[in-house]
Write a protein that holds these residues in place. Structure first.
Motif, PDB file in Angstrom:
ATOM      1  N   MET A  90       0.840  -1.188   0.000  1.00 28.89           N
ATOM      2  CA  MET A  90       0.000   0.000   0.000  1.00 28.89           C
ATOM      3  C   MET A  90       0.876   1.238   0.000  1.00 28.89           C
ATOM      4  N   ASN A  91       1.499   1.518  -1.088  1.00 29.55           N
ATOM      5  CA  ASN A  91       2.462   2.596  -1.183  1.00 29.55           C
ATOM      6  C   ASN A  91       1.858   3.929  -1.559  1.00 29.55           C
ATOM      7  N   SER A  92       0.760   3.922  -2.327  1.00 34.14           N
ATOM      8  CA  SER A  92       0.339   5.202  -2.862  1.00 34.14           C
ATOM      9  C   SER A  92      -1.111   5.177  -3.277  1.00 34.14           C
ATOM     10  N   LEU A  93      -1.738   6.368  -3.244  1.00 33.29           N
ATOM     11  CA  LEU A  93      -3.103   6.476  -3.705  1.00 33.29           C
ATOM     12  C   LEU A  93      -3.216   6.319  -5.205  1.00 33.29           C
ATOM     13  N   SER A  94      -2.122   6.438  -5.916  1.00 29.79           N
ATOM     14  CA  SER A  94      -2.174   6.268  -7.367  1.00 29.79           C
ATOM     15  C   SER A  94      -2.099   4.802  -7.769  1.00 29.79           C
ATOM     16  N   ALA A  95      -1.859   3.919  -6.796  1.00 24.80           N
ATOM     17  CA  ALA A  95      -1.814   2.493  -7.083  1.00 24.80           C
ATOM     18  C   ALA A  95      -3.223   1.987  -7.355  1.00 24.80           C
ATOM     19  N   PRO A  96      -3.376   0.815  -8.000  1.00 26.20           N
ATOM     20  CA  PRO A  96      -4.705   0.273  -8.254  1.00 26.20           C
ATOM     21  C   PRO A  96      -5.474   0.069  -6.962  1.00 26.20           C
ATOM     22  N   ALA A  97      -6.812   0.111  -7.059  1.00 29.35           N
ATOM     23  CA  ALA A  97      -7.657  -0.085  -5.892  1.00 29.35           C
ATOM     24  C   ALA A  97      -7.383  -1.446  -5.260  1.00 29.35           C
ATOM     25  N   GLU A  98      -7.411  -1.479  -3.928  1.00 26.55           N
ATOM     26  CA  GLU A  98      -7.132  -2.705  -3.193  1.00 26.55           C
ATOM     27  C   GLU A  98      -8.274  -3.030  -2.243  1.00 26.55           C
ATOM     28  N   GLN A  99      -8.264  -4.258  -1.765  1.00 28.98           N
ATOM     29  CA  GLN A  99      -9.171  -4.675  -0.700  1.00 28.98           C
ATOM     30  C   GLN A  99      -8.360  -5.096   0.511  1.00 28.98           C
ATOM     31  N   VAL A 100      -8.837  -4.723   1.678  1.00 27.51           N
ATOM     32  CA  VAL A 100      -8.224  -5.164   2.922  1.00 27.51           C
ATOM     33  C   VAL A 100      -9.228  -6.077   3.622  1.00 27.51           C
ATOM     34  N   THR A 101      -8.850  -7.326   3.825  1.00 27.34           N
ATOM     35  CA  THR A 101      -9.744  -8.309   4.427  1.00 27.34           C
ATOM     36  C   THR A 101      -9.466  -8.467   5.916  1.00 27.34           C
ATOM     37  N   VAL A 102     -10.324  -9.236   6.554  1.00 24.97           N
ATOM     38  CA  VAL A 102     -10.132  -9.535   7.973  1.00 24.97           C
ATOM     39  C   VAL A 102      -8.772 -10.184   8.205  1.00 24.97           C
ATOM     40  N   SER A 103      -8.406 -11.144   7.363  1.00 21.05           N
ATOM     41  CA  SER A 103      -7.130 -11.834   7.549  1.00 21.05           C
ATOM     42  C   SER A 103      -5.949 -10.901   7.336  1.00 21.05           C
ATOM     43  N   ASP A 104      -6.092  -9.898   6.443  1.00 21.16           N
ATOM     44  CA  ASP A 104      -5.009  -8.929   6.225  1.00 21.16           C
ATOM     45  C   ASP A 104      -4.694  -8.176   7.510  1.00 21.16           C
ATOM     46  N   LEU A 105      -5.721  -7.710   8.202  1.00 22.92           N
ATOM     47  CA  LEU A 105      -5.502  -6.963   9.438  1.00 22.92           C
ATOM     48  C   LEU A 105      -5.045  -7.870  10.571  1.00 22.92           C
ATOM     49  N   CYS A 106      -5.617  -9.070  10.636  1.00 24.36           N
ATOM     50  CA  CYS A 106      -5.244  -9.991  11.710  1.00 24.36           C
ATOM     51  C   CYS A 106      -3.811 -10.498  11.560  1.00 24.36           C
ATOM     52  N   ALA A 107      -3.262 -10.401  10.343  1.00 24.60           N
ATOM     53  CA  ALA A 107      -1.896 -10.884  10.114  1.00 24.60           C
ATOM     54  C   ALA A 107      -0.858 -10.006  10.799  1.00 24.60           C
ATOM     55  N   SER A 108      -1.215  -8.773  11.122  1.00 30.21           N
ATOM     56  CA  SER A 108      -0.279  -7.866  11.782  1.00 30.21           C
ATOM     57  C   SER A 108      -0.283  -8.108  13.289  1.00 30.21           C
TER      58      SER A 108
END
Length: 328
Positions: free
Chosen positions: A1-19
């Motif tokens: 997640m480097n920049s707002l100009s990057a393609p649209a992304e999705q953040v899932t439950v597992s993405d947040l729980c991985a931290s």
């Protein structure tokens, strides 16, 4: 997640729980693959104690996030959405709509604190947060704010949120940082860092209501733009009667074509090409009045191959025909 100009992304439950740094509270019927947020995200460390994070995204459902924050300064620009947060034992609310004036928050964390954030329902969120470490502030803060008292005021407070209305010029800098392309080159990274430092300086001054606030930190940018405009006009003054392009003028002025067009519209009320045409017509008029040449030559100087077209443009600009000025 480097920049707002990057393609649209999705953040899932597992993405947040991985931290390991994040604890997530969600309804029991939500599985690991459920998208919590979708859009464009910004998260970047500038490498010198400054960190950017934020984005322009949709929060898809209700959820709570728990984490921690380090000591330092936070400059928070909330452009859209509603968020409730708790830092330590204090509660902070952020709310903004696209159509309303933007308020910012400048807050000093004198020590590391717990952090929690609650999203109540689906909503659009647009925000930028700049975090400056305590070490960065101690090294650069006084010089950046141009007022030692400003940073001393912030250092002495813990979790006091200074709220202030964001001037339009500063809001443009915030949007520029949020829209910046991925920093692939040292020059691009330096540009982003320079904008970020400028925003921090203005935030400190605005939050502490110092005399240097609101526009002083922007004067450097204004002076550079004024210098670019002067260089462009000087180049046009010399080359106006030759075949020059807007791109060539922008290159001589050391500014982008779009930036140059913006400068001329603000200063002259017209685009670059229209300004060049005006200068040519004025030179043609002066020559006609001094009797230096006739209408056909004047037309060529003004950039018209047909005298009839020259006469039409001349009359539109000066409200008289060229023939009335010959030898005046």
């Amino acid at each position: 997640m480097n920049s707002l100009s990057a393609p649209a992304e999705q953040v899932t439950v597992s993405d947040l729980c991985a931290s390991r740094e994040i604890r997530l509270d969600i309804p029991s019927d939500v599985d690991d693959d459920t998208a919590l947020m979708s859009g464009r995200f910004l998260k970047r460390k500038l490498g010198n104690g400054l960190t950017l994070h934020g984005g322009d995204f949709i929060e898809e459902r209700a959820f709570d996030v728990h984490s921690s924050i380090e000591e330092g300064l936070s400059c928070i620009f909330f452009l859209n959405g509603t968020v409730d947060t708790c830092i330590g034992d204090r509660r902070f609310g952020f709310q903004a709509l696209d159509s309303q004036p933007i308020h910012a928050v400048t807050m000093m964390n004198a020590r590391a604190e717990t952090f929690s954030r609650r999203t109540l329902s689906r909503q659009k969120v647009t925000h930028l947060v700049i975090d400056a470490s305590r070490e960065w502030l101690e090294i650069h803060g006084h010089d950046t704010a141009r007022d030692k008292g400003a940073t001393q005021t912030l250092f002495a407070e813990n979790l006091i949120d200074h709220r202030w209305l964001v001037p339009q010029q500063l809001l443009e800098l915030v949007r520029a940082v949020m829209a910046a392309s991925i920093d692939k080159t040292p020059l691009q990274r330096l540009y982003t860092e320079a904008l970020t430092i400028q925003i921090v300086a203005e935030s400190i001054c605005c939050a502490t209501k110092r005399e240097a606030s609101i526009t002083e930190g922007l004067n450097g940018s204004s002076k550079r733009r004024a210098a670019a405009l002067r260089r462009a006009k000087e180049f046009i003054a010399v080359e106006a009667c030759n075949d020059i392009s807007v791109a060539r003028i922008a290159k001589e002025a050391a500014i982008s074509v779009s930036g140059l067009q913006s400068l001329f519209r603000q200063d002259e009320g017209c685009g670059v090409f229209e300004y060049v045409r005006r200068i040519r017509l004025e030179r043609a008029r002066d020559g006609l009045m001094r009797g230096e040449f006739g209408i056909s030559e004047a037309a060529m100087i003004a950039g018209y191959s047909h005298p009839a077209n020259f006469t039409t443009a001349f009359r539109k600009h000066f409200a008289v025909t060229p023939s009335l000025l010959v030898g005046k």
